[in-house]
Design a protein around this motif. Structure first.
Motif, mmCIF file in Angstrom:
data_model
loop_
_atom_site.group_PDB
_atom_site.id
_atom_site.type_symbol
_atom_site.label_atom_id
_atom_site.label_comp_id
_atom_site.label_asym_id
_atom_site.label_seq_id
_atom_site.Cartn_x
_atom_site.Cartn_y
_atom_site.Cartn_z
ATOM 1 N N ASP A 591 0.647 -1.203 -0.024
ATOM 2 C CA ASP A 591 -0.146 0.092 -0.084
ATOM 3 C C ASP A 591 0.951 1.260 0.035
ATOM 4 N N ALA A 592 1.908 1.109 0.782
ATOM 5 C CA ALA A 592 2.856 2.315 0.665
ATOM 6 C C ALA A 592 3.475 2.599 -0.474
ATOM 7 N N MET A 593 3.871 1.715 -1.110
ATOM 8 C CA MET A 593 4.452 1.857 -2.653
ATOM 9 C C MET A 593 3.299 2.465 -3.650
ATOM 10 N N ARG A 594 2.394 1.958 -3.583
ATOM 11 C CA ARG A 594 1.277 2.196 -4.577
ATOM 12 C C ARG A 594 0.645 3.551 -4.109
ATOM 13 N N GLY A 595 0.940 4.060 -2.859
ATOM 14 C CA GLY A 595 0.279 5.269 -2.575
ATOM 15 C C GLY A 595 1.292 6.335 -2.532
ATOM 16 N N HIS A 596 2.766 6.149 -2.511
ATOM 17 C CA HIS A 596 3.606 7.318 -2.324
ATOM 18 C C HIS A 596 4.584 7.348 -3.605
ATOM 19 N N GLY A 597 4.223 6.963 -4.522
ATOM 20 C CA GLY A 597 5.121 7.116 -5.964
ATOM 21 C C GLY A 597 6.205 5.809 -6.317
ATOM 22 N N ALA A 598 5.971 4.830 -5.590
ATOM 23 C CA ALA A 598 6.904 3.651 -5.772
ATOM 24 C C ALA A 598 6.154 2.551 -6.910
ATOM 25 N N THR A 599 5.146 2.827 -7.640
ATOM 26 C CA THR A 599 4.526 2.098 -8.701
ATOM 27 C C THR A 599 4.146 2.949 -9.932
ATOM 28 N N SER A 600 4.103 2.415 -11.114
ATOM 29 C CA SER A 600 3.553 3.204 -12.059
ATOM 30 C C SER A 600 2.775 2.244 -12.790
ATOM 31 N N VAL A 601 1.491 2.371 -13.378
ATOM 32 C CA VAL A 601 0.789 1.534 -14.004
ATOM 33 C C VAL A 601 0.490 0.026 -13.249
ATOM 34 N N GLY A 602 0.788 0.293 -11.878
ATOM 35 C CA GLY A 602 0.638 -1.084 -11.256
ATOM 36 C C GLY A 602 2.012 -1.768 -11.180
ATOM 37 N N VAL A 603 3.108 -1.525 -12.003
ATOM 38 C CA VAL A 603 4.490 -1.802 -12.015
ATOM 39 C C VAL A 603 5.408 -1.269 -10.891
ATOM 40 N N VAL A 604 6.208 -1.830 -10.282
ATOM 41 C CA VAL A 604 7.279 -1.194 -9.772
ATOM 42 C C VAL A 604 7.801 -0.015 -10.229
ATOM 43 N N ALA A 605 7.927 1.295 -9.866
ATOM 44 C CA ALA A 605 8.468 2.408 -10.767
ATOM 45 C C ALA A 605 9.687 2.322 -10.674
ATOM 46 N N ASN A 606 10.475 2.934 -11.590
ATOM 47 C CA ASN A 606 12.153 3.220 -11.450
ATOM 48 C C ASN A 606 12.181 4.643 -10.967
ATOM 49 N N ILE A 607 12.172 4.611 -9.516
ATOM 50 C CA ILE A 607 12.110 5.912 -8.833
ATOM 51 C C ILE A 607 13.321 6.877 -8.889
ATOM 52 N N GLY A 608 12.907 7.894 -9.122
ATOM 53 C CA GLY A 608 13.823 9.055 -9.096
ATOM 54 C C GLY A 608 13.269 10.342 -8.668
ATOM 55 N N PRO A 609 13.686 11.391 -8.601
ATOM 56 C CA PRO A 609 13.281 12.895 -8.081
ATOM 57 C C PRO A 609 11.957 13.058 -8.893
ATOM 58 N N PRO A 610 10.989 13.526 -8.083
ATOM 59 C CA PRO A 610 9.703 13.835 -8.846
ATOM 60 C C PRO A 610 9.953 14.751 -10.062
ATOM 61 N N ASP A 611 9.352 14.198 -11.300
ATOM 62 C CA ASP A 611 9.733 15.006 -12.555
ATOM 63 C C ASP A 611 8.461 15.158 -13.353
ATOM 64 N N ALA A 612 7.969 16.295 -13.806
ATOM 65 C CA ALA A 612 6.559 16.525 -14.394
ATOM 66 C C ALA A 612 6.795 15.684 -15.767
ATOM 67 N N GLN A 613 7.980 15.173 -16.313
ATOM 68 C CA GLN A 613 8.162 14.832 -17.793
ATOM 69 C C GLN A 613 8.184 13.112 -17.547
ATOM 70 N N SER A 614 8.201 12.525 -16.475
ATOM 71 C CA SER A 614 8.576 11.183 -16.512
ATOM 72 C C SER A 614 7.912 10.545 -15.392
ATOM 73 N N ARG A 615 7.522 9.202 -15.668
ATOM 74 C CA ARG A 615 6.877 8.473 -14.542
ATOM 75 C C ARG A 615 7.299 6.834 -15.139
ATOM 76 N N ASP A 616 8.254 6.453 -14.724
ATOM 77 C CA ASP A 616 8.919 5.171 -15.341
ATOM 78 C C ASP A 616 8.497 4.066 -14.742
ATOM 79 N N LEU A 617 8.580 2.646 -15.578
ATOM 80 C CA LEU A 617 8.421 1.441 -14.994
ATOM 81 C C LEU A 617 9.605 0.803 -15.055
#
Length: 811
Positions: A591-617
């Motif tokens: 729940d923490a991952m999905r609610g705080h920016g650690a997933t993207s379309v339900g897949v683990v996100a490639n986490i980086g600094p918040p960026d308005a131009q990217s949300r990677d899987l």
């Protein structure tokens, strides 16, 4: 001789597999297997002698293409066109027939409105995974088509400025025998041959290239088919494959066929070899290959790949593209590994085909896991022996820039699983000194943590590098930290290896018991520290990646350069993959991952600094998160992960997997561990072993559409710690009854948890379990949020055959 050295190549237990097939042929899987045979689609173990014979009527209406001498006589090649797709047919001298269909997928983005109607900046900067929330809003299985259309396809909108000096390629050709690969561009060129030699100006016709469709010959073989539409009635087709007959230098020879199809009729065909014609066009010294040469090479290609992928587990699904995708992933692995064995993280580009990546632990663990899950024991042996021989030092460290603590623990767990599944203790004994040193490195780190003051946040937890890239920076000590994933996978590895160690080392009972005991200590400390680290002041509660930190990973990445939380995605995935957390904690992490920016379309996100131009899987290692979703029966989320990984981390049709992919259609880097994710997930959704109990889960995450399909689902020879298991499930055409056929190993002592994920509008009226071999322990039709669960127990001394019939009714 090592009993597993040739197991996968020769087809481990083929006599047993054939017996098992005969069992299923009499049950629910019989018709689906029969349909496959009638289609004459290449399957594992197929040879010319196994192809069905044909009559003259069966080739009537097919277009004859060529004849050539090979394999004991005159072969004929035919083709049937059906719009932009079609089937190639080889007819052998003894009148046997093999069909190689093409399945095509659109590569362009089209005019679809993406991101669920949200602007991209909102999606990118949101803490909650808005696209996952949208796709799961109804609380049931996500729609695969809706998942596909939530964002542009991978590589559909590459930006030249982002490529730098890299060649823009979306596929590569190769063979098991070779030592290198050959990239293919979107238009169809290789490094040595230019598609414009066949179709002048094609490369610069960006609209046509963007509208292309791609697929693989035979559904899974690494021969690429591209269809480039000219208009509604005409298209170019480019077919490319690597010549498996050529050895010698590290060169990948190729063949190409280019056809013009107008109104369903081939009006022009040209064949090409690896290089342009030598000499003037009107008087070449070395001309184009003849049709017979092209098709003879293609036949050799087909037979070689069928042999390379023979043996192991086989499955039949209502949408056969999924099992083809799994089979193609193993073909890709053989292409990237020189000689089919030596590890490479990527292909083509220096990143990631350079030798500095060869010892990457993730390449080893993902390969060993996938090959073991699919019963490819010969390949698993070679991967294991090669890694321990070439890349593990006598002190337990890895011959690479930075040893990853979590992956060392996972490696030990998989080494133990190799021993359990194959019984090959001989190989493990040969490397027992290095295996023990790997475990010893973990225990040394644990001892150091126990010497810390009890108030230290890292007390009792393993400090060390989680990510090998730590060593690329001037001060790697920034990432020498007690990441939770380190301790979780270390605990898993020590427990699994410790339980098996007395069978590897005859004098190792005390050592093995000490590892198991230490694992329990680690798990208790992990539970204690993790619970007191949770930030309940946030919604949902936030679980950090290491103790003693109040900053979230997004805050840390924004405020600090470099940040100790740079690879938070890896820590979360490894923490969850280990399976050592209590259920409430595991759900809290998800729940923490999905609610705080650690997933993207339900897949683990490639986490980086918040960026308005990217949300990677994240394409690789993320399967640890999926395993936790399965463990907690969060099946719609598991299926979203599966669908999103396919459609947003693989190129359409040609299925080149991305290490990391964005949501804007950009061109990502390929890496082999990402390619092996789909096979791993498919195996788990069909047959999955419980980590903590003597329990086998069957059908745990099958999509409802598959379960309700009359085509049925089956898997043959799924390797488990109790032995190979067969499972088949079929619903009658009107959806009034379901039947499951199960074949357990003789004397298997385990509970079987069978999940029937039928339509939610249906319930189970009656249940029959046939055979004295099993008795229902618990029957809870409609008693779970996700389907009917039936618990079975096999008696000792039985044949292992179980048949379950359920009568359905509308609620």
């Amino acid at each position: 001789m090592d009993p597993c050295a040739t197991a996968g190549r020769a087809g481990t237990g083929r006599a047993l597999t054939m017996h098992r097939r005969s069992f299923l042929a009499g049950g629910v899987a019989g018709s689906s297997l029969g349909v496959l045979a009638a289609r004459a689609t290449p399957r594992s173990g197929t040879s010319p002698a196994g192809w069905p014979t044909f009559t003259a009527d069966e080739v009537a209406g097919l277009q004859p293409l060529a004849q050539f001498q090979a394999k004991g006589g005159l072969w004929s090649v035919y083709e049937r066109r059906d719009g932009q797709v079609g089937t190639l047919w080889f007819v052998s001298p003894d009148r046997r027939m093999l069909g190689l269909p093409r399945r095509l997928e659109a590569c362009g983005a089209g005019d679809t409105t993406f991101y669920a109607g949200l602007d991209f900046e909102t999606v990118a900067l949101s803490g909650p995974d808005l696209l996952a929330d949208h796709l799961l809003v109804h609380g049931d299985d996500p729609d695969p088509e809706a998942v596909r259309l939530i964002a542009p396809p991978v590589a559909s909108r590459p930006v030249a400025a982002d490529q730098g000096p890299r060649l823009l390629w979306t596929f590569f050709l190769g063979t098991r025998q070779g030592s290198d690969t050959m990239p293919v561009t979107p238009a169809g060129s290789t490094r040595n041959w230019h598609v414009d030699q066949a179709v002048p100006g094609l490369t610069n016709n960006a609209p046509m290239v963007a509208r292309r469709l791609e697929g693989l010959l035979g559904g899974w073989m690494p021969a690429l088919v591209k269809v480039l539409p000219i208009d509604a009635h005409r298209f170019w087709e480019v077919m490319l494959f690597a010549d498996v007959r050529m050895g010698g230098p590290p060169v990948t020879p190729t063949f190409q066929r280019v056809c013009l199809v107008e109104n369903g009729v081939v009006t022009r065909t040209r064949f090409f070899g690896s290089y342009p014609v030598f000499g003037p066009p009107d008087d070449p010294i070395a001309g184009h290959p003849a049709a017979s040469v092209f098709y003879a090479a293609l036949l050799a290609f087909v037979l070689s790949w069928q042999a390379d992928l023979a043996g192991g587990t086989d499955c039949t699904l209502p949408d056969q593209s999924w099992s083809d995708m799994a089979r193609h992933a193993f073909a890709r692995e053989l292409m990237t590994r020189p000689g089919g064995v030596y590890p490479r993280y990527g292909a083509v580009d220096r990143d990631y085909a350079g030798s500095e990546y060869d010892g990457f632990q993730d390449t080893f663990t993902s390969s060993l896991l996938a090959n073991l899950e699919w019963g490819r024991f010969g390949q698993a042996h070679d991967v294991l022996a090669g890694f321990l021989s070439d890349f593990v030092l006598d002190n337990g460290l890895v011959r690479m820039r930075g040893t990853e603590i979590g992956q060392t623990g996972l490696g030990l767990s998989l080494i133990a699983r190799y021993g359990l599944l194959t019984g090959d203790m001989q190989t493990l004994r040969r490397f027992r000194v290095r295996i023990a040193a790997m475990a010893g490195m973990l225990t040394t780190l644990h001892d150091r943590s126990l010497a810390l003051p009890g108030r230290d946040p890292g007390y009792g937890l393993l400090s060390g590098w989680s990510e090998s890239d730590s060593c690329l920076f001037a001060d790697p000590s920034v990432w020498w930290k007690p990441y939770f994933g380190n301790s979780a996978l270390a605990a898993r590895g020590l427990a699994d290896l410790g339980a098996l160690w007395p069978r590897i080392d005859s004098s190792g009972a005390a050592t093995g018991a000490a590892w198991v005991s230490r694992s329990a200590v680690l798990v208790r400390q992990l539970d204690t520290t993790l619970r007191r680290s949770v930030r309940y002041d946030l919604d949902p509660p936030y679980v950090p990646i290491l103790p003693g930190r109040s900053e979230t990973f997004r805050e840390s990445l924004t405020r600090r350069t470099p940040s100790e939380q740079q690879w938070a995605h890896r820590v979360y995935a490894e923490l969850l993959q280990a399976g050592v957390l209590a259920p409430d904690l595991e759900n809290l992490v998800i729940d923490a991952m999905r609610g705080h920016g650690a997933t993207s379309v339900g897949v683990v996100a490639n986490i980086g600094p918040p960026d308005a131009q990217s949300r990677d899987l994240l394409g690789f290692i993320s399967y640890g998160y999926a395993r936790a979703l399965l463990r907690q029966d969060r099946i719609p989320e598991y299926l979203l992960f599966l669908y999103a990984h396919r459609h947003h981390l693989h190129t359409p049709g040609s299925w080149t997997a991305a290490e990391v992919a964005g949501l804007k259609g950009d061109l990502p880097l390929f890496c082999m561990p990402a390619q092996l994710t789909i096979p791993i997930l498919l195996r788990w959704m069909l047959v999955c072993e419980d980590e903590t109990e003597e329990m086998l889960h069957l059908g745990r995450a099958l999509p409802r559409d598959w379960v309700m399909s009359p085509a049925g689902v089956s898997i043959v020879g799924a390797a488990t710690r109790w032995g190979p298991v067969d499972f088949a499930l079929r619903t009658d055409p009107v959806g009034q009854a379901m039947r499951a056929d199960i074949l357990l190993p003789p004397n298997a002592r385990c509970l079987v948890r069978l999940v029937l994920r039928h339509d939610k509008a249906l319930g189970v009226r009656g249940l029959d379990v046939v055979g004295a071999v099993a008795t229902p322990v618990v029957a809870a039709p409609g008693g779970t949020r996700d389907g009917s669960v039936i618990m079975l127990r096999g008696d000792s001394g039985n044949s292992g055959r179980i048949q379950v019939s359920a009568r359905l009714y509308r609620l």
